[in-house]
Design an enzyme around this catalytic site. Structure first.
Site, PDB file in Angstrom:
ATOM      1  N   ASP A 301       0.841  -1.196   0.000  1.00  0.00           N
ATOM      2  CA  ASP A 301       0.000   0.000   0.000  1.00  0.00           C
ATOM      3  C   ASP A 301       0.882   1.254   0.000  1.00  0.00           C
ATOM      4  OD1 ASP A 301      -2.715   1.115   0.182  1.00  0.00           O
ATOM      5  OD2 ASP A 301      -2.032   1.873   2.124  1.00  0.00           O
ATOM      6  N   GLU A 348       1.001  -0.689  -5.097  1.00  0.00           N
ATOM      7  CA  GLU A 348      -0.166   0.198  -5.158  1.00  0.00           C
ATOM      8  C   GLU A 348       0.379   1.575  -5.511  1.00  0.00           C
ATOM      9  OE1 GLU A 348      -2.128   3.312  -4.478  1.00  0.00           O
ATOM     10  OE2 GLU A 348      -1.609   2.841  -2.388  1.00  0.00           O
ATOM     11  N   ASP A 401     -11.071   1.790  -1.416  1.00  0.00           N
ATOM     12  CA  ASP A 401     -11.136   3.231  -1.162  1.00  0.00           C
ATOM     13  C   ASP A 401     -12.090   3.946  -2.114  1.00  0.00           C
ATOM     14  OD1 ASP A 401      -9.440   3.478   1.031  1.00  0.00           O
ATOM     15  OD2 ASP A 401      -7.642   3.636  -0.201  1.00  0.00           O
TER      16      ASP A 401
END
Length: 522
Positions: A301, A348, A401
């Site tokens: 992430d 990501e 998200d």
């Protein structure tokens, strides 16, 4: 690293319709695996499995190494003989969103009860001997993080202060005499926390084995930063930018962007990369080693933070007044690969991505991410459209998200609607399956769809809204969602787009949607 060309579903474990008010590693997880297998899916993507802290976010965990006790199946603990069936009869059911307060008030005490039962009976009861031996081995093998986490969890519950920085000073600073005294005072409680971690490990190991048997890989997620209120920072304050009073000097976040005009002030303490470098990045080596033991593929992430991170003064209330600081990305990844070998990592790389971030990712051979929802807003975002993909890509209709695709479509501008239907053709009331088809037909190595999109759900099923503190992470799939019709549709999609086979040439991969992409955005 190159991956098999395949497709899968993004759904966190907590979103399963398990008994007890929250998804767990019990029977519903195996039903979901069966659904994936029948739908010819080979990836199950989950969010971080760590114990959650403030706001129940898995990206603000209280440990980078431990498992979330909430995800332990009480049904399996009954099967193991750790707790009687009648003790779990009054828990919340399988439907409805997660009520974290209810889980803490009703499920968690039963988990502790089961763990204490195992501690009391495990050493002597014949039927538990195998597990007891594995428990002792687990405690030995994972001692590097397990003991710190057990202390942290016990002290956090005992002092009920909300953060380790408010504990009594000797324990806050881990003074040896105070820690030795606590070992005696809280011996049984510490062992109970270790048992819960063992139970999580056992159930996760069983689920991983079942997934592997059906040729399903688990794609896991780790946050680049750790929470200030975590066992990691408490146990290793020298690795983080803290002052003499153990308060953050500078914290992590991102500058103003699409999601927030004031940016996002995450509040995680920043690493002292110079100190980590002196140790050969030992803490990161340990973290990635454990992640690769837990998952088949690891998503990093906020990958851009490994090249440069947004550094915000600790006393700032927003992320506006931060600055970009270089991170030792290449040196770190070279060390990880030298120590651990080739790593199954996915970057990501959403948000503000510079040529330097792209160069770091490409040098490490990591696939990038693309999100189809982003592709229709402007010409600058067309790299999120399938005809722009390159083989080293993981494609999503949306992520945890984002709004669900149906929710996004209902709020889309007229320009976005026209662009989408120009690209995939008329979609009627929902573009979900058209976008899934375009994603699956592309050259992307992995094509992943959130579970909410499979079910055609709207904004009410959104998992997270960035920069909004409350009301996130609670969505659960309704009981009975994973039916034959959806699995058959997924299987047909795999067949028509040749997603199980070797990577296709770009022209061949786009052939199934060529008729509707003749006027596609450039």
């Amino acid at each position: 690293m190159r991956f098999q060309r395949s497709s899968g579903v993004l759904m966190h474990v907590s979103s399963l319709s398990s008994y007890g008010g929250i998804g767990d590693l019990g029977p519903e997880a195996y039903k979901f695996l069966s659904f994936l297998a029948h739908g010819k899916q080979h990836i199950w993507q989950v969010l971080p499995l760590c114990p959650t802290g403030y706001g129940n976010s898995p990206y603000a965990g209280s440990s980078a190494f431990a498992g979330n006790p909430y995800l332990i199946s009480l049904e399996f603990l009954c099967d193991w003989g750790w707790i009687a069936v009648d003790r779990i009869g009054n828990l919340a059911g399988r439907n409805g969103n997660v009520d974290f307060n209810d889980v803490e008030a009703r499920k968690l005490p039963l988990l502790y009860e089961a763990a204490r039962n195992f501690l009391d009976r495990g050493p002597n009861e014949e039927g538990l001997q195998g597990q007891w031996q594995r428990f002792e081995a687990f405690c030995t093998q994972e001692t590097s993080w397990l003991n710190d986490y057990a202390h942290y969890a016990v002290f956090r519950r005992h002092f009920n202060t909300g953060a380790w920085t408010a504990w009594p000073e000797p324990l806050r600073r881990r003074e040896p005499a105070a820690m030795a005294e606590a070992d005696i005072q809280f011996a049984h409680d510490l062992a109970t926390e270790q048992v819960l971690q063992f139970a999580f490990e056992e159930q996760w190991r069983m689920l991983r084995a079942a997934a592997a048997k059906q040729k399903i890989r688990i794609l896991g997620d780790i946050a680049i930063f750790v929470s200030m209120d975590s066992s990691d920072v408490w146990a290793n304050p020298h690795l983080f930018q803290l002052d003499e009073d153990l308060q953050p000097i500078r914290v992590a976040g991102v500058p103003p962007d699409y999601f927030s005009p004031t940016g996002q002030r995450w509040g995680n303490p920043l690493y002292r990369w110079d100190v980590l470098a002196e140790t050969g990045y030992a803490w990161w080596v340990q973290r990635i080693r454990r992640s690769c033991m837990q998952y088949d593929i690891v998503r990093l992430d906020h990958f851009r933070g490994f090249e440069a991170y947004w550094s915000i003064p600790g006393n700032e209330e927003t992320a506006v007044n931060g600055e970009w600081i270089k991170a030792p990305g290449k040196e770190l990844f070279d060390r990880l690969e030298h120590t651990l070998g080739p790593l199954p990592l996915v970057a990501e790389d959403l948000g503000l991505i510079t040529p330097e971030v792209d160069a770091l990712r490409l040098a490490q051979g990591m696939p990038c991410m693309r999100v189809l929802q982003f592709g229709f807003g402007s010409a600058e975002a067309h790299n999120h459209l399938p005809h722009k993909f390159v083989p080293g890509t993981v494609s999503y209709t949306g992520t945890h998200d984002n709004d669900t695709t149906q929710g996004w479509w209902q709020k889309a501008t007229q320009g976005e609607r026209v662009a989408l239907e120009t690209y995939v053709g008329p979609v009627g009331l929902s573009p979900v399956w058209s976008l899934m088809r375009a994603s699956s037909a592309s050259v992307a190595e992995m094509a992943i769809v959130p579970a909410q999109d499979l079910l055609g759900l709207g904004s009410e099923a959104r998992m997270n809204t960035p920069a909004v503190a409350a009301g996130n992470w609670s969505w659960r799939a309704p009981e009975g969602s994973w039916n034959e019709g959806i699995s058959r549709g997924l299987a047909d999609l795999v067949d028509v787009t040749d997603r199980d086979n070797d990577p296709l040439e770009p022209s061949a991969a786009l052939a199934p949607v060529a008729a509707t992409t003749a006027s596609a955005p450039a």
